[in-house]
Design an enzyme around this catalytic site. Sequence first.
Site, PDB file in Angstrom:
ATOM      1  N   LEU A 141      35.120  38.895  49.612  1.00 30.47           N
ATOM      2  CA  LEU A 141      35.781  38.626  48.342  1.00 30.47           C
ATOM      3  C   LEU A 141      34.759  37.949  47.447  1.00 30.47           C
ATOM      4  O   LEU A 141      33.902  37.197  47.922  1.00 30.47           O
ATOM      5  CB  LEU A 141      36.990  37.694  48.532  1.00 30.47           C
ATOM      6  CG  LEU A 141      38.188  38.225  49.335  1.00 30.47           C
ATOM      7  CD1 LEU A 141      39.240  37.128  49.469  1.00 30.47           C
ATOM      8  CD2 LEU A 141      38.787  39.462  48.696  1.00 30.47           C
ATOM      9  N   ASP A 142      34.837  38.193  46.137  1.00 30.10           N
ATOM     10  CA  ASP A 142      33.949  37.507  45.201  1.00 30.10           C
ATOM     11  C   ASP A 142      34.158  36.003  45.299  1.00 30.10           C
ATOM     12  O   ASP A 142      35.231  35.527  45.708  1.00 30.10           O
ATOM     13  CB  ASP A 142      34.235  37.960  43.768  1.00 30.10           C
ATOM     14  CG  ASP A 142      33.926  39.426  43.537  1.00 30.10           C
ATOM     15  OD1 ASP A 142      33.075  39.968  44.266  1.00 30.10           O
ATOM     16  OD2 ASP A 142      34.534  40.018  42.622  1.00 30.10           O
ATOM     17  N   LYS A 143      33.155  35.254  44.885  1.00 28.73           N
ATOM     18  CA  LYS A 143      33.219  33.788  44.947  1.00 28.73           C
ATOM     19  C   LYS A 143      34.508  33.241  44.352  1.00 28.73           C
ATOM     20  O   LYS A 143      35.167  32.377  44.939  1.00 28.73           O
ATOM     21  CB  LYS A 143      32.012  33.195  44.211  1.00 28.73           C
ATOM     22  CG  LYS A 143      32.047  31.675  44.095  1.00 28.73           C
ATOM     23  CD  LYS A 143      30.889  31.154  43.257  1.00 28.73           C
ATOM     24  CE  LYS A 143      31.004  29.641  43.052  1.00 28.73           C
ATOM     25  NZ  LYS A 143      29.922  29.122  42.189  1.00 28.73           N
ATOM     26  N   THR A 145      37.328  34.813  43.667  1.00 32.39           N
ATOM     27  CA  THR A 145      38.558  35.477  44.101  1.00 32.39           C
ATOM     28  C   THR A 145      39.054  34.770  45.353  1.00 32.39           C
ATOM     29  O   THR A 145      38.281  34.490  46.269  1.00 32.39           O
ATOM     30  CB  THR A 145      38.313  36.965  44.398  1.00 32.39           C
ATOM     31  OG1 THR A 145      37.882  37.614  43.202  1.00 32.39           O
ATOM     32  CG2 THR A 145      39.579  37.647  44.900  1.00 32.39           C
ATOM     33  N   ARG A 242      38.337  44.432  39.183  1.00 29.28           N
ATOM     34  CA  ARG A 242      37.911  43.827  37.920  1.00 29.28           C
ATOM     35  C   ARG A 242      37.424  44.894  36.950  1.00 29.28           C
ATOM     36  O   ARG A 242      37.759  44.883  35.755  1.00 29.28           O
ATOM     37  CB  ARG A 242      36.813  42.792  38.194  1.00 29.28           C
ATOM     38  CG  ARG A 242      37.273  41.631  39.080  1.00 29.28           C
ATOM     39  CD  ARG A 242      36.103  40.829  39.627  1.00 29.28           C
ATOM     40  NE  ARG A 242      35.347  40.181  38.573  1.00 29.28           N
ATOM     41  CZ  ARG A 242      34.178  39.566  38.765  1.00 29.28           C
ATOM     42  NH1 ARG A 242      33.619  39.567  39.976  1.00 29.28           N
ATOM     43  NH2 ARG A 242      33.568  38.988  37.761  1.00 29.28           N
TER      44      ARG A 242
END
Length: 311
Positions: A141-143, A145, A242
């Site tokens: 997961l992105d930082k 998120t 996104r």
Amino acid sequence: MPEERIFHLIVEPEAAGERLDVFLSGKIPELTRSRVKKLLACGLVEIPGVKKLKASRPVRAGEEITVRVPPPERIRLEPEEVPFEILYEDRDLAVIVKPPGVVVHPGAGHAGGTLVHGLLRRLSGLSGIGGELRPGIVHRLDKDTSGLMVVAKNDRAHLALTAMFKGRAVEKWYLALVHGVPEPRAGKINAPIGRHPVHRKRMMAGAPRGREAETFYRVREAFRRAALLEVRPYTGRTHQIRVHLSHIGHPIVGDPLYGGRRPQGPKAERQMLHAWRLAFEHPVTGEKLSFEAPPPPDFEKLLEELRACGK
């Protein structure tokens, strides 16, 4: 001790023309395209009669490819106390809830304080297939998120889970707070995603050499200038949700990279994206597993503020 594994592959006619890194990552589930590039750089991929191999080289029908995958590197990271919640754990895997602001694994500018450091502290064993810096990490997961992740505790589970993700056998649902209210209120977004030709940190929908990407969304709750969506990505491209939501004119609130910070409408310090539901078959026992996690406090607070302003 783990030993080097050797794969012998033959290119089928229908695969002719694919990039070498795409072909190999598709045939060997544990390999990402970036890992294929590292193997190429180390001379661990061979095609008879071809001296210099590049990741972008198209494969040809009938070619024989040998791939040597070295054993996982010894993990040398030091465990640290990093905040996250463990929802489920057995001998093969764990399902955790990552808070926003935590980077998943070490990388440039993130030598410590990552989720991996916390996993080493709190879990009894992690798979080594991801290499020295990514033990146990099957997906990311992105930082900024938040939400559910599954972590592999041994190589058998890691290989099986990786194949399940690539085969789209894992059901992932997200909650996304976006600017505006999409019309129609439910639908699929089909637009290939590739690296932006100018802004290299960004991905782009409709990129000329982009990879197939498909995302389903539906409006769960509509507000005056925003909407709460349930989103399911059927593919797993970088920044997919996104990029796709921005592509249809409804960027995620607080997303600085894809137009989610607007003078009008709600505001947030990070992108309001949360991995809300995760469902899959246990890679060893075959048991059907399903997990849900509510959004973190900052997400819930913004929703309450929007509800208080009326719909």
